[in-house]
Design a protein around this motif. Sequence first.
Motif, PDB file in Angstrom:
ATOM      1  N   ASP A 337       0.859  -1.181   0.000  1.00  0.00           N
ATOM      2  CA  ASP A 337       0.000   0.000   0.000  1.00  0.00           C
ATOM      3  C   ASP A 337       0.894   1.229   0.000  1.00  0.00           C
ATOM      4  OD1 ASP A 337      -1.785   2.026   0.342  1.00  0.00           O
ATOM      5  OD2 ASP A 337      -2.492   1.391   2.320  1.00  0.00           O
ATOM      6  N   SER A 339      -0.121   4.310  -0.802  1.00  0.00           N
ATOM      7  CA  SER A 339      -0.959   5.500  -0.889  1.00  0.00           C
ATOM      8  C   SER A 339      -0.386   6.688  -0.131  1.00  0.00           C
ATOM      9  CB  SER A 339      -2.369   5.190  -0.366  1.00  0.00           C
ATOM     10  OG  SER A 339      -2.316   4.758   0.995  1.00  0.00           O
ATOM     11  N   TRP A 365       0.083   9.346  -8.587  1.00  0.00           N
ATOM     12  CA  TRP A 365      -0.035  10.281  -7.462  1.00  0.00           C
ATOM     13  C   TRP A 365       1.328  10.625  -6.833  1.00  0.00           C
ATOM     14  CZ3 TRP A 365      -0.957   5.105  -7.229  1.00  0.00           C
ATOM     15  CH2 TRP A 365      -0.274   4.365  -6.277  1.00  0.00           C
TER      16      TRP A 365
END
Length: 585
Positions: A337, A339, A365
């Motif tokens: 992950d 993020s 991102w």
Amino acid sequence: MSADETWTAAAAAAAAREYSGDDLPRSSFDESTGIYHSVHQLGKHHRIPTTPNLDTATFVLSRFPPHHQAESRVALIDSATNQRVTYAELHRSVLSLASGLYHALGIRKGDVIFVLSPNSLLYPTICLAVLSIGAVLTTANPLNTESEIVKQVSDSGATLAIAAPECLHKLLSTGVPTIQTSRPSEGDELSIEELISSCDPVELTQSDTTGLIRPSQSDTAAILYSSGTTGTSKGVVLTHSNLISIMALLRWTVDVTKAKKDVFLCFIPMFHIYGLAFFALGLFCCGTTTVLMERYELKSMLEAIQTHKVRNIPAVPPVILGLVKHAGRFSAGGVGDLSSLRRVSSGAAPLGKELIGAFRERFPWVELRPGYGLTESSGAATLFVSAKEAKRRPGSCGGLIPGFFGRIVDVDSGNNLGPYKVGELWLKSPTVMKEYLGKREATVETVSGDGWLRTGDLCYFDEDGFLYVVDRIKELIKHNGYQVAPAELEAILLAHPNVLDTAVVPVEDEEAGQIPMAYVVRAGGADELTEAQVIQYVALQVAPYKKIRKVGFINAIPRSAAGKILRKELVLQANNKHQIINSKL
């Protein structure tokens, strides 16, 4: 007005103009001098100090968070054990170790301390303590062979070695007194941990009673070993002024890229200038938190990012390649992950356009910001201030950071070249090394009399002063009179879905002089990839003289700890095989 005065005045005028970082800068090229300068300015809080009697450790420690924050603000986290070190604890450890080195072991100004250890929570403490008493730091890769270590200890003139327990055996034949980092499980040998715990954290001051002579900016701070721009490994002599300058510039980069509140991840080795300047010293000037890994391993890195919500990773191209090729397969198992991740920078080796594009597609991102630097320039020389800059210039290493000047010099004529003209990159800044230790001829070949560092890299600037690296001058392949850049062919090959990693090297050839040969690591499940397929894939995308002529499949590309391809090993292997084949014909 002299040429130096002219470009200095031009730089000062440019520095007086504010630059937001989100708009494209004006050209940084001065046509009258042929010199590029940074369009960025250092604010009053980031200026490089000129006080003569200032050492690196004092500069770093003075920029720790204030006392009321230092007790709770975390400086370091061990990713394996979750052990945490606050800024206050780090400060006390540095003072205690400096006292122990000085009083218990008799280390004095100018003594060379050899450090042989992987990354650890103790590494920054050791570096700062050594530098604070005026001793000289020299570091090495713990994977080095015993003979390589003996050579560096001898060449640097080390009088004491500090080593991780698992590295002690490599120092036995040096004859140098050695102290290990952690307490031994058996025996009563002195250790760094014991020195820290047994000595009071009292700041050493220069006085007649202590006999301490504090280092100044002009004194040698570190001797770091690099292949240099020519020849074999050489000791790069960096002064306290060099390191203080790069620390001040690092503080500016962290502030201007809005990364001050980021959690950083460190797997870059601290014995390398990238890791030493950034993690062992520099980030502590910024009050950030660093999650520390002993060494790079992809799955462990992904776990650390996920567990500690890492936002910023200073990396090297093999790590970025690993993220692109492998990160997805860990997600199904609960690991991976990413993020929290916001920024990934890259240095130590060129990053190809294809790999940049693949990374941005895979992680849209995350801001990817390539940069450029050398051991001889104390680390970073160019960077991207904003993500917008980086996206609009794929393949570039960014613009010069404040205090840096650049020239692109024609290899044959020695003339300065303008935008988009390829030549050798020369750099000038307060971070440029003092010399190569004991190698006057090599120093003169690399640093000009007026302070310009000849990098040995073929590069060009665009019209706005953004740098593009073509390749190392000495790594160009000379094929039928044409020059072929291995980095260009490697970037093309890395875009192939069945190629995990690659390196292109020259093979001697009677007719053509040299031919390009590619060593290829197949991606998992791609055992059917053939030499003919690789050759055809490249041939469809390049001029005929650039075509790959031979392919070798291997399990791994040999790389240095900083991620640079060890081409000498591959060249030797390629040419030996080529000679054997020819002898059988």
